[in-house]
Design a protein around this motif. Structure first.
Motif, PDB file in Angstrom:
ATOM      1  N   LEU A  58      -4.728  13.091  -5.109  1.00 43.35           N
ATOM      2  CA  LEU A  58      -4.233  13.450  -3.781  1.00 43.35           C
ATOM      3  C   LEU A  58      -3.861  12.206  -2.974  1.00 43.35           C
ATOM      4  N   ALA A  59      -4.630  11.133  -3.146  1.00 37.33           N
ATOM      5  CA  ALA A  59      -4.322   9.888  -2.446  1.00 37.33           C
ATOM      6  C   ALA A  59      -2.963   9.345  -2.904  1.00 37.33           C
ATOM      7  N   ALA A  60      -2.691   9.431  -4.207  1.00 40.11           N
ATOM      8  CA  ALA A  60      -1.415   8.958  -4.730  1.00 40.11           C
ATOM      9  C   ALA A  60      -0.272   9.838  -4.233  1.00 40.11           C
ATOM     10  N   LEU A  61      -0.523  11.133  -4.162  1.00 37.99           N
ATOM     11  CA  LEU A  61       0.519  12.049  -3.702  1.00 37.99           C
ATOM     12  C   LEU A  61       0.805  11.839  -2.212  1.00 37.99           C
ATOM     13  N   LYS A  62      -0.206  11.439  -1.463  1.00 36.59           N
ATOM     14  CA  LYS A  62       0.014  11.110  -0.053  1.00 36.59           C
ATOM     15  C   LYS A  62       0.942   9.903   0.077  1.00 36.59           C
ATOM     16  N   LYS A  63       0.829   8.967  -0.856  1.00 38.59           N
ATOM     17  CA  LYS A  63       1.731   7.814  -0.853  1.00 38.59           C
ATOM     18  C   LYS A  63       3.162   8.249  -1.156  1.00 38.59           C
ATOM     19  N   VAL A  64       3.309   9.240  -2.022  1.00 43.24           N
ATOM     20  CA  VAL A  64       4.639   9.791  -2.307  1.00 43.24           C
ATOM     21  C   VAL A  64       5.227  10.382  -1.028  1.00 43.24           C
TER      22      VAL A  64
END
Length: 398
Positions: A58-64
């Protein structure tokens, strides 16, 4: 036609059998070089899901969400495990809300054979018909203007799985990628061949073996008749000559996951879709450069890539459930200055769109293929869910 998992392993030069942790480490290493690349963050999110680390995913997807546009995680490409998670769905909804809804594209024709599993398509202006290749059935059919399907190349052609198709209309030659390397059995003794047929009679004209290839994928014909093919598994790109061994245009490892190809009208530049973007090779010098894109935009994971009036048309099926984009090139062809959606994921017929064909009547998209159901054993998973092969007509406009 590559799944997200395989495309990423190719892109990072990591063997398919490698552990997820190794892949994550490789992506994180690339992010040190390109920390604002939303595509890498997107891929990282996928593999964090696979690793079972929902928080990191989820943290990586927030960066997206922070860095990119045009992304929408498909359920069937690695996000199944967190699909019902409320935080994930909230993020996905946020990404989707920014995407334009462009879902007008009438059905041009269907093939009434769900076990066909098409991947490549070519248009023949001489007969106003389409040629469509089958992965599962190892054959090529012709679809007439009235939708009548007839055999073009069947058992006698001795084809393996048929992937990319391209027609050289002035010379009345159809080129087809024939490979056995998409299955585990085929990888033990690879066959990668570019097969040329007379477009009018179906007569076999040439079988060009590419012994150094790992898994050929797509083919493109330039003005004047030069033929180029991509090897997704090694990243190499070859030119197929009329006689003699193929010429290496791009050596293996320079652009991982090479797929769709398009040649500039002056035949000076070859554009290559790969796992994380689009590259360009100067055909005079052989030098490869990464084509720059506007901030936040993604042109990653393009399957089919085509030249149209000095611009590029691309089909994406990894960073989104499916969309067709138009990429405006700079005057010198070295940069993409604008990315425009021609068809969005909202169209109900989309089921892993792969390739298409540019015509004077628009872009004909192979929209529903069922390719993701064709497994590594050479069989069709969940055959009751395979869609009827469907081609849409997408309008081309600046």
């Amino acid at each position: 036609m590559r799944s997200l998992l395989v495309a990423l392993l190719i892109a990072l030069a990591v063997p398919v059998a490698a552990q997820t942790a190794t892949v994550i480490a490789a992506i994180e290493n690339l992010l040190k070089q390109r920390p604002e690349d939303p595509t890498l963050w997107y891929y990282l999110s996928h593999f964090q899901v696979e690793a079972g680390d929902k928080k990191a995913a989820l943290a990586a997807l927030k960066k997206v969400d922070e860095l990119g546009e045009g992304f929408l995680p498909p359920r069937e490409f690695g996000f199944e495990a967190i699909w019902e998670d409320k935080a994930f769905q909230a993020l996905r909804s946020k990404l989707e809300a920014r995407l334009p809804r462009l879902d007008f594209a009438p059905v041009a024709f269907e093939i009434d054979d769900r076990a066909f599993i098409p991947e490549g398509i070519a248009y023949d202006p001489g007969t106003a018909s389409f040629l469509v290749g089958s992965i599962a059935q190892k054959r090529i059919v012709r679809v007439s203007p009235g939708g009548v399907v007839t055999e073009f190349a069947g058992k006698d052609a001795k084809l393996d799985h048929v992937l990319g198709l391209a027609l050289d209309s002035p010379r009345r030659t159809l080129y087809a990628i024939s490979t056995n390397a998409i299955t585990e059995a085929g990888e033990k003794e690879r066959r990668n061949t570019v097969v040329a047929f007379d477009a009018d009679t179906g007569k076999l004209l040439q079988r060009a073996e590419v012994p150094g290839a790992q898994q050929l994928n797509d083919v493109a014909v330039a003005r004047g008749g030069r033929v180029f093919v991509s090897d997704s598994a090694s990243g190499a790109v070859y030119e197929i000559l009329k006689s003699g061994a193929p010429h290496t245009v791009l050596a293996a490892g320079q652009a991982r996951g090479t797929n769709g190809l398009a040649v500039s009208p002056d035949v000076k530049r070859l554009y290559i879709g790969h796992s994380t973007g689009v590259a360009m090779v100067d055909l005079a010098t052989g030098k490869m450069t990464r084509v720059t894109v506007p901030a936040r935009e993604t042109v990653a994971g393009i399957d089919g890539l085509y030249e149209w009036e000095g611009q590029l048309v691309g089909v994406q099926n990894i960073t989104t459930p499916g969309r067709v984009i138009l990429m405006t090139l700079s005057p010198d062809g070295t940069a993409i200055t604008r990315v425009q959606t021609l068809l969005s994921h909202h169209h109900p017929s989309l089921d892993e769109p792969t390739t298409g064909a540019v015509t004077s009547h628009g872009f004909y998209l192979l929209a529903a293929t069922g390719v993701n159901r064709f497994n590594r054993e050479g069989k069709i998973d969940r055959p009751d869910t395979v869609p009827k092969p469907t081609v849409l007509r997408v309008l081309l406009s600046r």
